[in-house]
Design an enzyme around this catalytic site. Sequence first.
Site, mmCIF file in Angstrom:
data_model
loop_
_atom_site.group_PDB
_atom_site.id
_atom_site.type_symbol
_atom_site.label_atom_id
_atom_site.label_comp_id
_atom_site.label_asym_id
_atom_site.label_seq_id
_atom_site.Cartn_x
_atom_site.Cartn_y
_atom_site.Cartn_z
ATOM 1 C CB SER A 141 6.050 -2.815 0.340
ATOM 2 O OG SER A 141 5.258 -1.715 0.706
ATOM 3 C CG HIS B 138 1.976 2.939 1.544
ATOM 4 N ND1 HIS B 138 3.109 2.362 1.016
ATOM 5 C CD2 HIS B 138 1.272 1.920 2.097
ATOM 6 C CE1 HIS B 138 3.091 1.062 1.231
ATOM 7 N NE2 HIS B 138 1.985 0.756 1.877
#
Length: 307
Positions: A186, A37
Amino acid sequence: MEVIHSPDVARDFVWSLRREGKSVGLVPTMGALHEGHLSLVRISRELCDATIATIFVNPTQFGPGEDLEQYPRMMERDSDLLRKEGVVAIFAPSRDVMYPDGFSTMIDPPAISRTLEGQFRPDHFRGVVTVVMKLFQCMPCDRAVFGRKDYQQWKVIEAMARDLNVGIEIVDGDIVRESDGLAMSSRNRYLSDSERCRALRLSEALRAAERAVGDGQREVEALQQIMQRCLNGLSGEDQEESAKSDPNAGTNGVDQVDYAVVVDAETLEPLDSLDRPAVALIAARVGSTRLIDNQVLTPTLSEMEGR
Ligand code: PAF
C-alpha cells in the site's frame, strides 16, 4: 456483504456462521487494498466456507513520525474489491471503538519481534500483536491469513498465536509482485516515478542473492554484500570500479538501507552459512518511503542433511 463496525455484532456474525457448521477465514488488513491482499482473500476462500476481511488502520503500530495520518484510506473502493472477491463481511471498526478512552492493555510481543523491524520500529510489533489479538477476539474465526511480504510480522503472529493458545490456524500467502518485480505494498503509492525505479533495487538485490545461491554461494557475508551492492545501485564489479572515479555512479540506489541480511528462516537469528532454510530480508528507504521485501533461500536437501 455486511459492513460491520461493532465488535459485538462481529462476534455474533462469526458465531452464527460457525453454528451453521461453516468454517470462517479472516483476512486482517489496513485497507488500501492491492492484488497482494486479494490473493490472501482467495486463499481464505479456498480453505474456508466464509471469508471476512478487516479494514482498520491501527494507530498503535505506527511510531512517532511515521505515516499514520498519511496512510491511504479508501473504504468505498476497498469494499467494492472485497465484494467482488466474495467476502461475506467487512469488519471496519473506528479508532474509538478499538481504543476507547481508558484503553491500556497491550500484549508483550514474542522474542522473535525484537530483532530487525523490532529494532528499527520500536513498539511496532507490540501494536501489531495487540490489534491482531483484538481482531481475533472480535472475530473468533478458524483461520487467519497473513502475507509473507511482512515476513517477520507473520512469524511474530504465529508465535503469539502459539504462545497464547489462540486456537486459530495462521496461514501464510505468497508475496505478490508487479511485473517488474516490485513487491506490492500500500506504501508504493507514495513513490514518485523516479523513486519507484530506484525501489526496484530491493527485489533485484533479492534476486541477485538467490542467483548467487543457485551458483553455489553459501556464505552469508558474501550474500549480504551482493545485496548491499545492488541496493547501492552497484550491481557488478565494473560499476563498483566506476564508482571510484565517478561521483555520480550509484545514484540509482536506495537512499538508506536499514538492513539487508540473510537469517534463519524460522528463528530470524543470524547465520554464517546457508546450512538450513534461510530468508533474505531487506528494509530500505527510497525518498521518505520505507519499503521491505524478502526472499526465502533454501539450500539443497543434501546440504541440510549434512549439517
Ligand atoms: O499487515 C497489516 O496490514 C497489519 O499489520 C495488520 C496485520 C492488519 C495489523 O494491523
